[in-house]
Write an enzyme that holds these catalytic residues in place. Structure first.
Site, PDB file in Angstrom:
ATOM      1  N   ASP A  66      -2.142 121.780  74.697  1.00  9.67           N
ATOM      2  CA  ASP A  66      -1.164 122.679  74.086  1.00  9.67           C
ATOM      3  C   ASP A  66      -1.789 123.887  73.403  1.00  9.67           C
ATOM      4  O   ASP A  66      -1.074 124.684  72.780  1.00  9.67           O
ATOM      5  CB  ASP A  66      -0.250 121.918  73.117  1.00  9.67           C
TER       6      ASP A  66
ATOM      7  N   ASP B 157      -6.481 118.977  70.828  1.00 13.47           N
ATOM      8  CA  ASP B 157      -5.050 119.268  70.785  1.00 13.47           C
ATOM      9  C   ASP B 157      -4.818 120.407  69.787  1.00 13.47           C
ATOM     10  O   ASP B 157      -5.505 120.495  68.765  1.00 13.47           O
ATOM     11  CB  ASP B 157      -4.288 118.014  70.338  1.00 13.47           C
TER      12      ASP B 157
ATOM     13  N   HIS C 239      -1.123 111.980  65.755  1.00 14.21           N
ATOM     14  CA  HIS C 239      -0.439 112.246  64.480  1.00 14.21           C
ATOM     15  C   HIS C 239      -0.015 110.964  63.754  1.00 14.21           C
ATOM     16  O   HIS C 239       0.368 111.020  62.578  1.00 14.21           O
ATOM     17  CB  HIS C 239       0.815 113.097  64.710  1.00 14.21           C
TER      18      HIS C 239
ATOM     19  N   HIS D   8      -2.651 120.903  67.633  1.00 22.40           N
ATOM     20  CA  HIS D   8      -2.167 120.469  66.317  1.00 22.40           C
ATOM     21  C   HIS D   8      -3.206 119.580  65.644  1.00 22.40           C
ATOM     22  O   HIS D   8      -3.917 118.832  66.312  1.00 22.40           O
ATOM     23  CB  HIS D   8      -0.840 119.720  66.467  1.00 22.40           C
TER      24      HIS D   8
END
Length: 368
Positions: free
Chosen positions: A267, A179, A142, A181
């Site tokens: 995740d 991931d 991120h 996200h």
């Protein structure tokens, strides 16, 4: 050659900030007894513990790596940001950006985390390891050049990629981010670049809520080299493998990378507190197998993984062990204790058909 496993105890010591889950403590938000952000050391530490307990670590090439240098960080992050990060770190810790706190020595720990990723990548590119896994913490996908967010401070994968490109070790790099996200930081850093293909599979509008659309395909010379696959909540085992079959593998076949890097978050797993995606340890095993096949076809097996998210202390170790079993070809296993239950809870045929239709629509736009 063995599979490399890069880790360092110092990365388990990263921390800081007063959060309850993902929200700052204050007002009506009480501190949590067990700590702050979901990004805590236990998921990673328990993965290391599990491979030690099963004996798998004895079959891996286990080592640490040097931290990344100031010069290597500067290829991705501006000097003003690095100076401010170092100043706060030296003065006791703090936070720059959003949901990315750090304590004393945070700068050095982040440099070590990025160094594990660079070390793992270099070990594969130089032929020291057949493939490699970096147990990096804090994560990095991120992190924008001057704006940490989502638990990420330095862009671990991007720093490693730029180091390899600068050394002339590689020409075309594919980064697959599974991931849950959206990998907004990696996307932003390489958005106008044709030498780095970025592919992000993520839960639609989870985090960040305003990035990750399948229509965002790159800019200028990088047009067509950024692929987003925003999947609906509850996609599950079948949907992830179908996305690999319909989009990820065809994109890799077209790009023909010199190395494949995975931003390896766990995740999207069925019990993760930050997602609703229903993947299992077997999902991660089979996605790893698919990428190993692609790596064998296109880049002499060169594959490395950088650990990103994953917030179930119980389940992350089993997912990670499955990935490492596949990468190393080991006969040592850590059977998923809830595999039968988690597969029984997978979406049914009608839901799978809906997900397939969405993936078909995205593929028609992306793979033109």
């Amino acid at each position: 050659m063995a599979t490399g496993f890069f880790w360092d105890e110092s990365c388990f010591w990263h921390g800081g900030g007063h959060y309850a889950f993902t929200y700052p403590v204050g007002g009506l938000v009480q501190p949590l007894v067990a700590g702050g952000l979901p990004e805590a050391p236990e998921t990673k530490r328990r993965l290391k513990n599990l491979i030690d307990r099963t004996g798998l670590s004895k079959e891996l090439r286990v080592s640490s790596a040097d931290p990344v240098t100031w010069e290597e960080m500067l290829r991705v992050h501006p000097e003003t940001f690095l100076h401010e990060f170092k100043r706060l770190s030296d003065s006791g810790g703090g936070e720059i950006g959003e949901q990315a706190p750090f304590g004393p020595g945070g700068f050095e720990i982040c440099a070590q985390s990025a160094g594990l990723v660079r070390g793992a990548l270099f070990s594969v590119l130089t032929g020291q390891c057949a493939n490699a896994y970096a147990l990096s913490r804090p994560p990095g996908h991120h992190a924008l050049p001057d704006h940490p967010n989502g638990f990420c401070i330095l862009a671990n994968v991007a720093i490693a990629v730029e180091a390899a490109l600068a050394e002339g070790m590689v020409g075309r790099v594919a980064v697959i981010d599974w991931d849950v996200h959206h990998g907004n930081g990696t996307e932003a850093i390489f958005y106008d670049r044709p030498d780095v293909l970025t592919i992000s599979l993520h839960q639609d509008r989870n985090y960040p809520e305003d990035t990750g659309a399948y229509t965002d395909t790159g800019a200028g010379p990088g047009e067509g080299y950024n692929i987003n696959i925003p999947l609906p909540p509850g996609t599950g085992h079948h949907g992830y493998l179908y996305a690999f079959e319909q989009i990820v593998r065809p994109a890799l076949d077209d790009f023909r990378p010199d190395v494949i890097i995975v931003a390896c978050g766990f995740d999207a797993a069925i019990v993760d507190p930050l997602s609703r995606m229903m993947c299992t340890a077997e999902t991660y095993r089979l996605m790893t197998r698919s990428l190993m096949e692609a790596a064998e076809e296109h880049c002499e097996g060169r594959l490395m993984m950088a650990h990103e998210g994953g917030y179930s202390e119980f389940y992350v170790p089993f997912c990670g062990h499955a990935v490492l079993e596949e990468m190393s070809g080991s006969a040592i296993s850590a059977p998923d204790p809830l595999a039968e239950t988690y597969m029984a809870r997978q979406p049914g045929p009608r839901h799978d058909a809906m997900v397939e239709a969405e993936i078909h629509d995205m593929a028609a736009h992306i793979l033109r």
